[in-house]
Design a protein around this motif. Sequence first.
Motif, PDB file in Angstrom:
ATOM      1  N   GLY A  79      35.445  43.716  44.143  1.00  0.00           N
ATOM      2  CA  GLY A  79      34.757  42.442  44.003  1.00  0.00           C
ATOM      3  C   GLY A  79      34.795  41.887  42.591  1.00  0.00           C
ATOM      4  N   VAL A  80      34.634  42.758  41.589  1.00  0.00           N
ATOM      5  CA  VAL A  80      34.689  42.301  40.195  1.00  0.00           C
ATOM      6  C   VAL A  80      36.065  41.732  39.878  1.00  0.00           C
ATOM      7  CG1 VAL A  80      34.634  43.072  37.796  1.00  0.00           C
ATOM      8  CG2 VAL A  80      32.869  43.841  39.376  1.00  0.00           C
ATOM      9  N   GLY A  81      37.100  42.442  40.293  1.00  0.00           N
ATOM     10  CA  GLY A  81      38.455  41.941  40.065  1.00  0.00           C
ATOM     11  C   GLY A  81      38.678  40.602  40.732  1.00  0.00           C
ATOM     12  N   ALA A  82      38.198  40.475  41.976  1.00  0.00           N
ATOM     13  CA  ALA A  82      38.341  39.211  42.696  1.00  0.00           C
ATOM     14  C   ALA A  82      37.579  38.092  42.006  1.00  0.00           C
ATOM     15  CB  ALA A  82      37.853  39.384  44.130  1.00  0.00           C
ATOM     16  N   LEU A  83      36.410  38.401  41.472  1.00  0.00           N
ATOM     17  CA  LEU A  83      35.602  37.385  40.790  1.00  0.00           C
ATOM     18  C   LEU A  83      36.294  36.879  39.534  1.00  0.00           C
ATOM     19  CD1 LEU A  83      32.999  35.793  40.355  1.00  0.00           C
ATOM     20  CD2 LEU A  83      32.027  37.838  39.277  1.00  0.00           C
TER      21      LEU A  83
END
Length: 418
Positions: free
Chosen positions: A270-274
């Motif tokens: 999720g952090v990478g996607a954000l």
Amino acid sequence: MATRGALSRALSHRDSRIFFGGSMVAWTGLWMQRIAVSWLAWELTGSAFWVGMVAFCDLAPAVVISPLAGAVADRVDRVKLAIWTQVAIALQAAAVAGITASGHMTIGILLALEVLSGIAGSFAQPARQTLMPGIVPRADLPAAVAANSLTFAVARFVGPAIAGPVIAAFGVVPAIAANAVGYLISGLSLLMLNVAVAERRGHAGKGGIWADVADGVRYAARHAGLGPLLLYAAITAMLLRGVQEVLPPYVERIYGLGAESLAILTACFGVGALVAGLWVAGRGKLAGTTRLAVWSGLAQAGATAGFVATGFFPLGMLSAALIGAFASVQGITVQTLIQSATDAIYRGRMLSLWGLITRACPALGALALGAAGEAFGLRMPTLAAVGLFLVAFSWGLWRLKRMQDALEAVPPDPAGRS
């Protein structure tokens, strides 16, 4: 500054704030349930195959349902359809939580309930996504699509961050129940939207519903850009996205860790996607979007290979973040191209094909990885999938120029909005 400017435009409209606020609540609950159900399946069976089968049952109904759902979304009131499908998802989550709390949950019951969730989700996806051109002007559509993906990415970080400690302390039931509450709130919030009549319905039904489905498939196949783009995205999802759907066996067998580490890895996705989503949103333009959609697949393949290369957990966390980032880039760019290049009357059907790709193709990949993982371990089948993807990337690179010419020429806004 560019990112804030693009997102500010996307969120400057009342309806978009309601829409994305409801999405955040629903998707946070969704990711809490995904972590909980995945872990529940692992606790019930201890089998990578059955964990993959649970993911398959949630996602695979899209193979049959998504094309039908897109045709329905092009005929009916899309707001009402979105409301009722989200209520259905809330009821499914409540059923899973209730049966699990009663002590009567079995893997067979869980599989059946996940099929119901997959059916409802297949209808919800085109119903909601077709509303986006109705809540922002066309000029803000790329930023709105990015904001939608960013909302999903934030939820993908927040949901697992909450679910991990909750599951560790109280079990899976509260995490699943949270999804029921979240989707109920999100569904009811759509009653406050003020969407123009022209955007609530694609066209009045004339022939049969299956004729509409066939017409949508022909439209995609004839389109010089949409057909190849959707095929490339489907191959990417089937070969590379399955890893994210069967994480518990990877966590335990490759890294030797438990539920809290599962939540950490999911949050890393999720952090990478954000972060990647913020970058794409900051572009605020259509030019070069097709190139990003193609090349992000290669980057995702490299990160997937890194994820299984070693049992060193920090490297796994970094690789998970990179997988999430490049998958987000591809997801946002493909959705942007679909929204901008598709004729309005076909929008629901094209977005339903995208929904089929994002749901059914990872399910097939998860099932294959789960089955192969029982026989050969998880590392070699994953690397074999990466190797197969390189062939698909070569084809995508060969078609890139023709796709770009067809997808990045923006058609006029039928509503006359700028």
